[in-house]
Design an enzyme around this catalytic site. Structure first.
Site: not given
Ligand code: BGP
Length: 489
Positions: A192, A387
């Site tokens: 990201e 993701e």
């Molecule tokens: C994205 C990241 C992941 C993961 C996901 C979910 O930004 O790449 O690392 O964390 O978000 O977000 P969160 O864990 O804050 O629910």
């Protein structure tokens, strides 16, 4: 008649993890302190409380450096993947995974980033992990930088602002490419990479209160430029060290709709989407879009970018474009008067046509189909969804079962959206749902915001047995993979 989807026979079904959110063992076997080890547990962030760049201060970092508490700092315990990876990879193999996305913590290999020689215990750990995956017929998909840079570089080198960090990162890349040649062929550079303005500390090691407010924007742009150069150099050396390996960039795709057909809202949405794409544009086209260069000039942002660096960007672009997809947002010229929703460390205008999760993220499967079509038209390179998923509370019933029908529904709708995009001619390499085994939330350090097909018995304060349990979605996803996406019921 329910539509049957045809996925490519070599479609890479799997799941995704990040070392800093699952390994734990934050100070074991020679690992150095990373920026992630400073993240504290904070209940879900409400739009009204949103502090922009994740709000970490120099004092917070001082406190973290002087504390060995593993409960307040949730990413220090993770889900104990460091000691349980064989069991977890076995569970992924049982689901039939073709690929498992993980990251290598820079601080397990070079604890402070500046060491002459790598930490052998760290190298051996990941070597055994990748070998275990291959034993299960699982391809590793490895992120080199997933919010895990050495804290030392943030403190002593101004994070990614100083160009020396490019060379230190490339030393780390060359070390792991050489060691894991033959074990890993799919790589991603910066997770990201577009999130540098949303949370600059975890992405580029920049602590806002260390710099004059009016220089921050320039510092962040300079830091992400250095990451673009590092990404291109990593691509160059990957091709030299592991011929045939593939390098992807990784973007948070935050598709933003205009609130209505008012041309002003349409223009606003265009600019918000174009600002999101900019980061993948540089890594895919090998040059900056003119609108960014114009913006810098108009706002007197001075970026150090040599002719040699421009050549590097141009000559070493990525092989595929990967992205995370969770939600869509809405842009409105009247945002100030509208109800707000949360996003992935951002906030936006509520979309009346969409439901939200408990954490106020808007659920939009159609938006994934839209994003795939739009990105394929833009980049003309294979796409990889690395993701996707829904973070929610899960309950262990008295009989030990975990009935996460809502998660099955979420994934069924999003997999159908991928199938519809493939029907439109989009080349999709694979799909790795986020947090396939429950892990620590990146934004809030909560375990209760669960994403997994596998439940982990640990609470938000880090207490529990850490035992794994298969959720209902584990068996459902196993069937999806076994039928290559045909059986989604
Ligand atoms: C994205 C990241 C992941 C993961 C996901 C979910 O930004 O790449 O690392 O964390 O978000 O977000 P969160 O864990 O804050 O629910």
């Amino acid at each position: 008649m329910e539509k049957k989807y045809i996925f490519p026979k070599d479609f890479l079904w799997g799941g995704a993890l990040a070392a800093n959110q699952c390994e734990g063992a934050w100070d074991e076997d020679g690992k150095g302190m990373s920026v992630a080890d400073c993240s504290t547990y904070k209940p879900k962030v409400d739009p009204k409380d949103y502090k922009g760049q994740h709000g970490i201060t120099s004092e917070d970092i001082e406190n973290a450096m002087n504390s060995d508490d593993i409960y307040l700092y949730g990413k220090r315990h993770g889900n104990d993947f460091y000691h349980r990876y064989k069991e977890d990879i076995g569970l992924c193999g049982e689901m039939g995974f073709k690929v498992l996305r993980v990251s290598i913590q820079w601080t397990r290999i070079y604890p402070n980033g500046i060491e002459e020689n790598p930490n052998e215990a760290g190298l051996a750990f990941y070597e055994d992990m990748f070998a275990e995956m291959r034993k299960q017929g699982i391809e590793p998909l490895v992120t080199l930088h997933h919010y895990e840079m050495p804290l030392f570089l943030s403190n002593e080198f101004d994070g990614w602002y100083k160009k020396e960090v490019i060379d230190l990162f490339i030393k780390f890349c060359k070390t792991v490419f050489t060691r894991y040649k033959g074990l890993v062929k799919y790589w991603l550079t910066f997770n990201e990479i577009d999130s540098v303005f949303r949370h600059p500390f975890t992405t580029i090691g920049i602590v806002n209160d260390r710099y004059p407010e009016d220089k921050l924007e320039e510092i962040i742009y300079q830091s992400v430029h250095n990451q673009f150069v590092a990404s291109s150099l990593a691509t160059k050396y990957l091709r030299e060290i592991i011929p045939g390996a593939q390098m992807g960039c990784m973007l948070t795709r935050t598709l933003t709709y205009p609130e209505n057909c008012n041309p002003k809202n349409m223009m606003l949405a265009l600019k918000v989407n174009r600002e999101n794409f900019f980061y993948a544009d540089v890594q895919t086209f090998g040059e900056y879009p003119q609108h960014i260069l114009n913006y810098w000039k108009k706002n007197n942002i001075q970026i150090e970018m040599s002719e040699e660096e421009k050549e590097i960007l141009k000559n070493y672009t990525v092989d595929f474009v990967s992205f995370s997809y969770y939600m869509t947002m809405v842009a409105s010229i009247d945002a100030g008067k509208r109800e707000k929703v949360s996003g992935n460390l951002t906030a936006g205008v509520k979309n009346p046509y969409l439901d939200t999760t408990e954490w106020n993220w808007q659920i939009d499967p159609m938006g994934l189909q839209y994003s795939l079509i739009e990105m394929y038209d833009r980049y003309r390179k294979p796409l990889f969804i690395v993701e996707n998923g829904i973070g929610n509370r899960d309950t262990v019933e008295t009989d030990g079962s975990i009935i996460d029908d809502y998660r099955i529904d979420y994934f069924r709708d999003h997999i159908k959206a991928i199938g519809d995009a493939i029907d439109e001619g989009v080349e999709v390499m694979g799909y790795t749902p986020w947090g396939c085994i429950d892990l620590v939330s990146m934004s809030t350090c909560q375990m209760s915001k669960r994403y997994g097909f596998v439940y982990v018995d640990v609470d938000d304060e880090g207490h529990g047995s850490y035992e794994r349990r298969k959720k209902k979605s584990f068996h459902w996803y196993q069937q999806v993979i076994a039928t290559n996406g045909v059986d989604l019921d």
